[in-house]
Every structure is written in structure tokens, then in C-alpha cells.
Design a protein around this motif. Structure first.
Motif, PDB file in Angstrom:
ATOM      1  N   GLY A 209       0.818  -1.210   0.000  1.00  0.00           N
ATOM      2  CA  GLY A 209       0.000   0.000   0.000  1.00  0.00           C
ATOM      3  C   GLY A 209       0.849   1.256   0.000  1.00  0.00           C
ATOM      4  O   GLY A 209       2.069   1.203  -0.226  1.00  0.00           O
ATOM      5  N   ARG A 210       0.171   2.346   0.301  1.00  0.00           N
ATOM      6  CA  ARG A 210       0.823   3.650   0.204  1.00  0.00           C
ATOM      7  C   ARG A 210       2.010   3.785   1.153  1.00  0.00           C
ATOM      8  O   ARG A 210       2.860   4.664   0.978  1.00  0.00           O
ATOM      9  CB  ARG A 210      -0.218   4.731   0.477  1.00  0.00           C
ATOM     10  N   SER A 235      -2.964  -1.988  -3.005  1.00  0.00           N
ATOM     11  CA  SER A 235      -4.175  -1.220  -2.720  1.00  0.00           C
ATOM     12  C   SER A 235      -4.417  -0.270  -3.897  1.00  0.00           C
ATOM     13  O   SER A 235      -3.544  -0.072  -4.744  1.00  0.00           O
ATOM     14  CB  SER A 235      -4.024  -0.445  -1.415  1.00  0.00           C
ATOM     15  N   ARG A 236      -5.581   0.321  -3.905  1.00  0.00           N
ATOM     16  CA  ARG A 236      -5.974   1.129  -5.060  1.00  0.00           C
ATOM     17  C   ARG A 236      -5.101   2.368  -5.338  1.00  0.00           C
ATOM     18  O   ARG A 236      -4.826   2.666  -6.500  1.00  0.00           O
ATOM     19  CB  ARG A 236      -7.430   1.546  -4.884  1.00  0.00           C
ATOM     20  N   GLN A 249      -4.777  -4.868  -8.435  1.00  0.00           N
ATOM     21  CA  GLN A 249      -5.546  -4.176  -7.381  1.00  0.00           C
ATOM     22  C   GLN A 249      -6.497  -5.112  -6.645  1.00  0.00           C
ATOM     23  O   GLN A 249      -7.331  -5.780  -7.242  1.00  0.00           O
ATOM     24  CB  GLN A 249      -6.343  -3.018  -7.972  1.00  0.00           C
ATOM     25  N   VAL A 250      -6.397  -5.069  -5.304  1.00  0.00           N
ATOM     26  CA  VAL A 250      -7.278  -5.874  -4.455  1.00  0.00           C
ATOM     27  C   VAL A 250      -8.326  -4.957  -3.849  1.00  0.00           C
ATOM     28  O   VAL A 250      -8.002  -3.871  -3.381  1.00  0.00           O
ATOM     29  CB  VAL A 250      -6.438  -6.504  -3.320  1.00  0.00           C
ATOM     30  N   GLY A 251      -9.565  -5.400  -3.855  1.00  0.00           N
ATOM     31  CA  GLY A 251     -10.581  -4.622  -3.154  1.00  0.00           C
ATOM     32  C   GLY A 251     -11.886  -4.522  -3.896  1.00  0.00           C
ATOM     33  O   GLY A 251     -12.084  -5.163  -4.936  1.00  0.00           O
ATOM     34  N   ALA A 252     -12.764  -3.688  -3.331  1.00  0.00           N
ATOM     35  CA  ALA A 252     -14.131  -3.573  -3.835  1.00  0.00           C
ATOM     36  C   ALA A 252     -14.161  -3.227  -5.316  1.00  0.00           C
ATOM     37  O   ALA A 252     -14.983  -3.743  -6.069  1.00  0.00           O
ATOM     38  CB  ALA A 252     -14.881  -2.525  -3.038  1.00  0.00           C
ATOM     39  N   SER A 253     -13.282  -2.336  -5.745  1.00  0.00           N
ATOM     40  CA  SER A 253     -13.284  -1.976  -7.164  1.00  0.00           C
ATOM     41  C   SER A 253     -12.130  -2.651  -7.891  1.00  0.00           C
ATOM     42  O   SER A 253     -11.818  -2.328  -9.028  1.00  0.00           O
ATOM     43  CB  SER A 253     -13.224  -0.453  -7.334  1.00  0.00           C
ATOM     44  N   GLY A 266       2.083  -2.033   4.707  1.00  0.00           N
ATOM     45  CA  GLY A 266       1.824  -0.593   4.576  1.00  0.00           C
ATOM     46  C   GLY A 266       0.465  -0.304   3.970  1.00  0.00           C
ATOM     47  O   GLY A 266       0.314   0.604   3.167  1.00  0.00           O
ATOM     48  N   SER A 268      -3.537   0.456   5.097  1.00  0.00           N
ATOM     49  CA  SER A 268      -4.261   0.849   6.314  1.00  0.00           C
ATOM     50  C   SER A 268      -5.418  -0.087   6.623  1.00  0.00           C
ATOM     51  O   SER A 268      -5.736  -0.322   7.784  1.00  0.00           O
ATOM     52  CB  SER A 268      -4.767   2.286   6.175  1.00  0.00           C
ATOM     53  N   GLN A 272     -12.924  -0.666   1.661  1.00  0.00           N
ATOM     54  CA  GLN A 272     -12.896  -1.085   0.253  1.00  0.00           C
ATOM     55  C   GLN A 272     -11.747  -2.043  -0.024  1.00  0.00           C
ATOM     56  O   GLN A 272     -11.817  -2.844  -0.945  1.00  0.00           O
ATOM     57  CB  GLN A 272     -12.765   0.132  -0.674  1.00  0.00           C
ATOM     58  N   HIS A 273     -10.683  -1.959   0.751  1.00  0.00           N
ATOM     59  CA  HIS A 273      -9.585  -2.921   0.577  1.00  0.00           C
ATOM     60  C   HIS A 273      -9.971  -4.250   1.238  1.00  0.00           C
ATOM     61  O   HIS A 273      -9.813  -5.320   0.641  1.00  0.00           O
ATOM     62  CB  HIS A 273      -8.278  -2.385   1.163  1.00  0.00           C
ATOM     63  N   ASN A 287       2.268  -2.909   9.697  1.00  0.00           N
ATOM     64  CA  ASN A 287       1.919  -1.490   9.635  1.00  0.00           C
ATOM     65  C   ASN A 287       2.526  -0.821  10.854  1.00  0.00           C
ATOM     66  O   ASN A 287       2.517  -1.394  11.948  1.00  0.00           O
ATOM     67  CB  ASN A 287       0.387  -1.337   9.637  1.00  0.00           C
ATOM     68  N   ASP A 305       7.987  -1.024  11.182  1.00  0.00           N
ATOM     69  CA  ASP A 305       8.317  -0.355   9.930  1.00  0.00           C
ATOM     70  C   ASP A 305       8.533  -1.425   8.852  1.00  0.00           C
ATOM     71  O   ASP A 305       9.387  -2.301   9.005  1.00  0.00           O
ATOM     72  CB  ASP A 305       9.596   0.455  10.145  1.00  0.00           C
ATOM     73  N   LEU A 306       7.776  -1.313   7.780  1.00  0.00           N
ATOM     74  CA  LEU A 306       7.877  -2.352   6.741  1.00  0.00           C
ATOM     75  C   LEU A 306       9.268  -2.378   6.119  1.00  0.00           C
ATOM     76  O   LEU A 306       9.709  -3.418   5.632  1.00  0.00           O
ATOM     77  CB  LEU A 306       6.785  -2.165   5.672  1.00  0.00           C
TER      78      LEU A 306
HETATM   79  C1  LIG Z   1     -15.591   3.793  -4.488  1.00  0.00           C
HETATM   80  C2  LIG Z   1     -14.257   3.432  -3.914  1.00  0.00           C
HETATM   81  C3  LIG Z   1     -13.678   2.229  -4.281  1.00  0.00           C
HETATM   82  C4  LIG Z   1     -12.437   1.867  -3.750  1.00  0.00           C
HETATM   83  N1  LIG Z   1     -11.890   0.666  -4.107  1.00  0.00           N
HETATM   84  C5  LIG Z   1     -10.738   0.285  -3.529  1.00  0.00           C
HETATM   85  C6  LIG Z   1     -10.155  -0.973  -3.839  1.00  0.00           C
HETATM   86  O1  LIG Z   1     -10.670  -1.746  -4.648  1.00  0.00           O
HETATM   87  N2  LIG Z   1      -9.006  -1.324  -3.228  1.00  0.00           N
HETATM   88  C7  LIG Z   1      -8.385  -0.501  -2.324  1.00  0.00           C
HETATM   89  O2  LIG Z   1      -7.327  -0.890  -1.797  1.00  0.00           O
HETATM   90  N3  LIG Z   1      -8.885   0.713  -2.038  1.00  0.00           N
HETATM   91  C8  LIG Z   1     -10.043   1.127  -2.620  1.00  0.00           C
HETATM   92  N4  LIG Z   1     -10.523   2.364  -2.336  1.00  0.00           N
HETATM   93  C9  LIG Z   1      -9.671   3.301  -1.580  1.00  0.00           C
HETATM   94  C10 LIG Z   1      -9.714   3.081  -0.074  1.00  0.00           C
HETATM   95  O3  LIG Z   1     -10.787   3.811   0.466  1.00  0.00           O
HETATM   96  C11 LIG Z   1      -8.406   3.573   0.575  1.00  0.00           C
HETATM   97  O4  LIG Z   1      -8.190   4.908   0.234  1.00  0.00           O
HETATM   98  C12 LIG Z   1      -7.186   2.761   0.169  1.00  0.00           C
HETATM   99  O5  LIG Z   1      -7.436   1.379   0.319  1.00  0.00           O
HETATM  100  C13 LIG Z   1      -6.005   3.147   0.996  1.00  0.00           C
HETATM  101  O6  LIG Z   1      -4.842   2.533   0.504  1.00  0.00           O
HETATM  102  P1  LIG Z   1      -3.588   2.283   1.443  1.00  0.00           P
HETATM  103  O7  LIG Z   1      -3.993   1.463   2.602  1.00  0.00           O
HETATM  104  O8  LIG Z   1      -2.494   1.788   0.583  1.00  0.00           O
HETATM  105  O9  LIG Z   1      -3.171   3.767   1.858  1.00  0.00           O
HETATM  106  P2  LIG Z   1      -3.310   4.577   3.278  1.00  0.00           P
HETATM  107  O10 LIG Z   1      -4.715   4.500   3.732  1.00  0.00           O
HETATM  108  O11 LIG Z   1      -2.693   5.853   3.030  1.00  0.00           O
HETATM  109  O12 LIG Z   1      -2.476   3.673   4.241  1.00  0.00           O
HETATM  110  C14 LIG Z   1      -1.082   3.577   4.241  1.00  0.00           C
HETATM  111  C15 LIG Z   1      -0.682   2.799   5.486  1.00  0.00           C
HETATM  112  O13 LIG Z   1       0.697   2.556   5.469  1.00  0.00           O
HETATM  113  C16 LIG Z   1       1.166   2.653   6.795  1.00  0.00           C
HETATM  114  N5  LIG Z   1       2.604   2.951   6.728  1.00  0.00           N
HETATM  115  C17 LIG Z   1       3.192   4.081   6.298  1.00  0.00           C
HETATM  116  N6  LIG Z   1       4.513   3.951   6.327  1.00  0.00           N
HETATM  117  C18 LIG Z   1       4.776   2.709   6.802  1.00  0.00           C
HETATM  118  C19 LIG Z   1       5.975   2.000   7.067  1.00  0.00           C
HETATM  119  N7  LIG Z   1       7.189   2.523   6.849  1.00  0.00           N
HETATM  120  N8  LIG Z   1       5.855   0.746   7.560  1.00  0.00           N
HETATM  121  C20 LIG Z   1       4.650   0.188   7.813  1.00  0.00           C
HETATM  122  N9  LIG Z   1       3.496   0.834   7.565  1.00  0.00           N
HETATM  123  C21 LIG Z   1       3.555   2.077   7.062  1.00  0.00           C
HETATM  124  C22 LIG Z   1       0.361   3.749   7.438  1.00  0.00           C
HETATM  125  O14 LIG Z   1       0.333   3.592   8.845  1.00  0.00           O
HETATM  126  C23 LIG Z   1      -1.003   3.531   6.782  1.00  0.00           C
HETATM  127  O15 LIG Z   1      -1.817   2.695   7.597  1.00  0.00           O
HETATM  128  C24 LIG Z   1     -11.759   2.743  -2.863  1.00  0.00           C
HETATM  129  C25 LIG Z   1     -12.362   3.947  -2.494  1.00  0.00           C
HETATM  130  C26 LIG Z   1     -13.585   4.293  -3.012  1.00  0.00           C
HETATM  131  C27 LIG Z   1     -14.199   5.594  -2.583  1.00  0.00           C
END
Ligand SMILES: Cc1cc2nc3c(=O)[nH]c(=O)nc-3n(C[C@H](O)[C@H](O)[C@H](O)COP(=O)(O)OP(=O)(O)OC[C@H]3O[C@@H](n4cnc5c(N)ncnc54)[C@H](O)[C@@H]3O)c2cc1C
Length: 329
Positions: A209-210, A235-236, A249-253, A266, A268, A272-273, A287, A305-306
Motif C-alpha cells: 500500500g501507500r 491497494s488502489r 488491485q485488491v478490493g471492492a473496485s 503498509g 491501512s 474497500q480494501h 503497519n 516499519d515495513l
Molecule cells: C468507491 C471506492 C472504491 C475503492 N476501491 C478500492 C479498492 O478496490 N481497493 C483498495 O485498496 N482501495 C479502494 N478504495 C480506496 C480506499 O478507500 C483507501 O483509500 C485505500 O485502500 C487506501 O490505501 P492504502 O492502505 O495503501 O493507503 P493509506 O490508507 O494511506 O495507508 C497507508 C498505510 O501505510 C502505513 N505505513 C506508512 N509507512 C509505513 C511503514 N514505513 N511501515 C509500515 N506501515 C507504514 C500507514 O500507517 C497507513 O496505515 C476505494 C475507495 C472508493 C471511494
């Protein structure tokens, strides 16, 4: 209730999700007859597989033109079979093919369609089913009167273990494909990311993820996946940023996965994920935020820390899979 199962196959192998459709048909039949329909060229190995997969009869439409999947041809052949045999229900797996064929055939014949359903049951003179809605946060229950064939795409859940049975008889169904008025032709088919593995079928999936911060850091995730014999998913936001292709991509969409082990690095854990990972047998989350929502679902929580944990895991996986010193390599 007699449900005809559409037996999708690729490269001579049944699509694993078909086994779930067969199980659903068996439940509906309550010990009664379960036929399956296969469209293939003569001699396809998938026919033999289907015969032993818990069905009572294999109905085969055999034609060289069916060697390559074509949505229009396949859907029109299925519609013709439904029209001829009038099964109580026609079940496809909710795969890309099932999503083409089910709605197409239902629309062509003016039949009811239940898409992406599980928990099919007969209640009185209705077929009922459950569907996940709002990114799997809720389940809705739907009911359709029996009488005309109900077309159903059966949700993919878990890994689709096969049933086993003595070989069922095969019956050739003659369908005049020329008479179907097919207007499209498949010019070619390409498998996305050939060689990298399909995240929906992999045993081990490493999700990123992010938290990875920069695309240049993705190599540590690739390394871990490779050391574990798994594939990389994401993640998306990583797809939106163009760091990874949509096929990952894994998740709802995105895609629903059902591996033995999912390692979320990494990520969250947005709803949706999570909608895409509930079918995983074991979820490990790495995480650095102890309050990350993913920790509410995972089996093993690594608050760290990843960038420290992932390379350490890779090294350990490599150490364990390396031949012991002194052994022949
Ligand atoms: C209609 C709709 C459909 C969607 N469909 C999907 C979908 O299919 N799949 C999907 O994934 N999302 C989907 N989303 C988006 C979803 O809501 C989230 O925004 C997304 O999943 C967040 O991605 P993330 O966890 O990678 O990022 P973030 O939420 O930004 O999370 C990043 C995480 O990384 C952690 N992190 C940061 N640095 C480190 C480190 N050094 N070591 C360990 N951990 C760390 C942080 O603590 C945080 O928890 C959709 C949203 C909408 C509105």
C-alpha cells in the motif's frame, strides 16, 4: 431444482470457481440430477476433468470455433441451450466469462438474473440468494420466483475445492453456430502480466500500500513475493498513481483474492480494501500504526516499519528455502 452449470475452462483446465457453482447446483438439487454444460473444441482435456467433478451428466457443445473464447458466440450458444432445455436455473461462476455470458443470455431470453450471489436456496416456489453490497459491509437477500430459468452468476468465495465423482456420461449437443448470427470475431487474446501470476489464484499474495512511499521501493515487495513463491498485489492508490497495473488491485473496485496467506504491507485496511481480502485463509499485516484498521481483521499483526520487517522476512524465507550446506544443489 435442476440447475445447469456452465463449465468454464482455460487451457484444458476447469476454472476453479466452477467447482463452487457445481456445489451450489448440488445443494439446489438436494440429491437430484446436476448437469453441466461445456463449450469446447473436440478432445479438450477439460471435458474429462468435468466428468469427474461431481456432475451427473456433461452436455458438450463441441466445435473448433469454440476453441477461442468469444463473448457473443459463447453467450448465444448458452442462450440456445437454455431455450432448448429449460433448466430451473443456469449457474455460471462470477468470473469475466460468467459476467459476459450470464447477463447476455438473460437479456437475450428475457430471463431473471441474480449476479454475484452465494447461499442459493429454494424457499417455496422462489429461488433465494445472498449478495454482498456496499463493499461487503452488508449482505442483501434476493428472491426470484421459479418457473422460468433463473440465470445466476455464483460469487467466488474461497478456493473452490473440487468434488470428485465417477466419470459422468457425455452427451453431444448439436448447436448450429452458423445460425446464431454471430457478428463479432475474437482477433486475439492477451493475458495481462503474463508470467507474473494471477492474484486471484495465487497461494501466497504480498499486498503493498501507500506505506511503500515511492515506486522505487517496490523491489523489496517483489523480493519478498519471489522468496515466498507468491505474487504481488496492491491497494488502489498505487494503481491510481500508475505504480502498479489494475490487474494487481485488491478490493471492492479491484479483485477479490483467496490465498492461503495474504501479507499486507503498509496498507491501512480501508473497508474497500478489506472487501477484497476476506477470503484469505491467513492475513498478516505489517503497519507502523498500531491503530490501523487492518489490525481489526488480520490474524497476525506486526506493528513495525515495513522497511525493516520486509527485507528481514525475505532473508529468512531465502535462508529456509536454500539447500542446506553439503547437499547437492
Ligand atoms: C468507491 C471506492 C472504491 C475503492 N476501491 C478500492 C479498492 O478496490 N481497493 C483498495 O485498496 N482501495 C479502494 N478504495 C480506496 C480506499 O478507500 C483507501 O483509500 C485505500 O485502500 C487506501 O490505501 P492504502 O492502505 O495503501 O493507503 P493509506 O490508507 O494511506 O495507508 C497507508 C498505510 O501505510 C502505513 N505505513 C506508512 N509507512 C509505513 C511503514 N514505513 N511501515 C509500515 N506501515 C507504514 C500507514 O500507517 C497507513 O496505515 C476505494 C475507495 C472508493 C471511494
Amino acid at each position: 431444482v435442476e440447475a445447469l452449470v456452465f463449465a468454464e475452462h482455460h487451457d484444458g483446465h476447469l476454472e476453479p470457481a466452477v467447482h463452487q457453482a457445481i456445489r451450489a447446483a448440488r445443494d439446489l438439487a438436494r440429491g437430484g440430477y446436476v448437469p453441466a454444460l461445456i463449450l469446447a473444441p473436440h478432445g479438450s482435456a477439460a471435458i474429462e476433468q468435468l466428468r469427474g467433478a461431481g456432475v451427473d451428466r456433461v452436455l458438450a457443445v463441441l466445435d473448433a470455433r469454440l476453441a477461442e473464447y468469444s463473448p457473443e458466440t459463447y453467450a448465444k450458444v448458452c442462450a440456445r441451450v437454455i431455450e432448448t432445455l429449460h433448466p430451473d436455473a443456469f449457474l455460471c461462476a462470477h468470473t469475466f466469462q460468467g459476467m459476459d455470458i450470464g447477463p447476455y443470455a438473460a437479456a437475450r431470453l428475457g430471463l431473471p438474473l441474480l449476479s454475484n450471489c452465494f447461499g442459493l436456496e429454494v424457499e417455496g416456489d422462489e429461488l433465494t440468494a445472498q449478495r454482498k453490497v456496499y463493499g461487503s459491509a452488508w449482505q442483501s437477500r434476493v428472491a426470484v420466483p421459479l418457473g422460468r430459468t433463473v440465470v445466476v452468476t455464483v460469487a467466488r468465495r474461497g478456493r473452490g475445492e473440487a468434488l470428485h465423482s465417477a466419470p459422468a456420461p457425455v452427451e453431444d449437443l448439436r448447436i448450429d453456430i452458423d445460425a446464431l448470427g454471430v457478428r463479432t470475431r475474437t482477433a486475439g487474446a492477451a493475458v495481462a502480466d503474463a508470467g507474473e501470476g494471477d492474484i486471484t489464484r495465487a497461494d501466497v499474495v504480498v499486498g503493498v500500500g501507500r506505506g511503500i512511499r515511492d515506486p522505487s521501493n517496490l523491489t523489496i515487495i517483489d523480493d519478498l513475493a519471489q522468496a515466498l513463491g507468491g505474487v504481488v498485489a496492491c491497494s488502489r492508490p498505487l494503481v491510481d498513481l500508475d505504480w502498479m497495473p489494475y490487474s494487481r488491485q485488491v478490493g471492492a473496485s479491484g479483485h477479490e483474492i483467496a490465498p492461503r496467506v495474504y501479507i499486507a504491507c503498509g496498507i491501512s485496511g480501508a473497508a474497500q480494501h478489506l472487501a477484497g481480502i476476506r477470503g484469505s485463509q491467513t492475513i498478516i499485516a505489517i503497519n507502523k500504526d498500531p491503530n490501523a484498521p487492518i489490525f481489526g481483521l488480520c490474524d497476525l499483526a506486526v506493528v513495525a516499519d515495513l522497511f525493516e520487517v520486509v527485507p528481514a522476512l525475505t532473508a529468512e524465507a531465502r535462508r529456509r528455502s536454500a539447500p542446506a550446506r553439503g547437499e547437492d544443489v
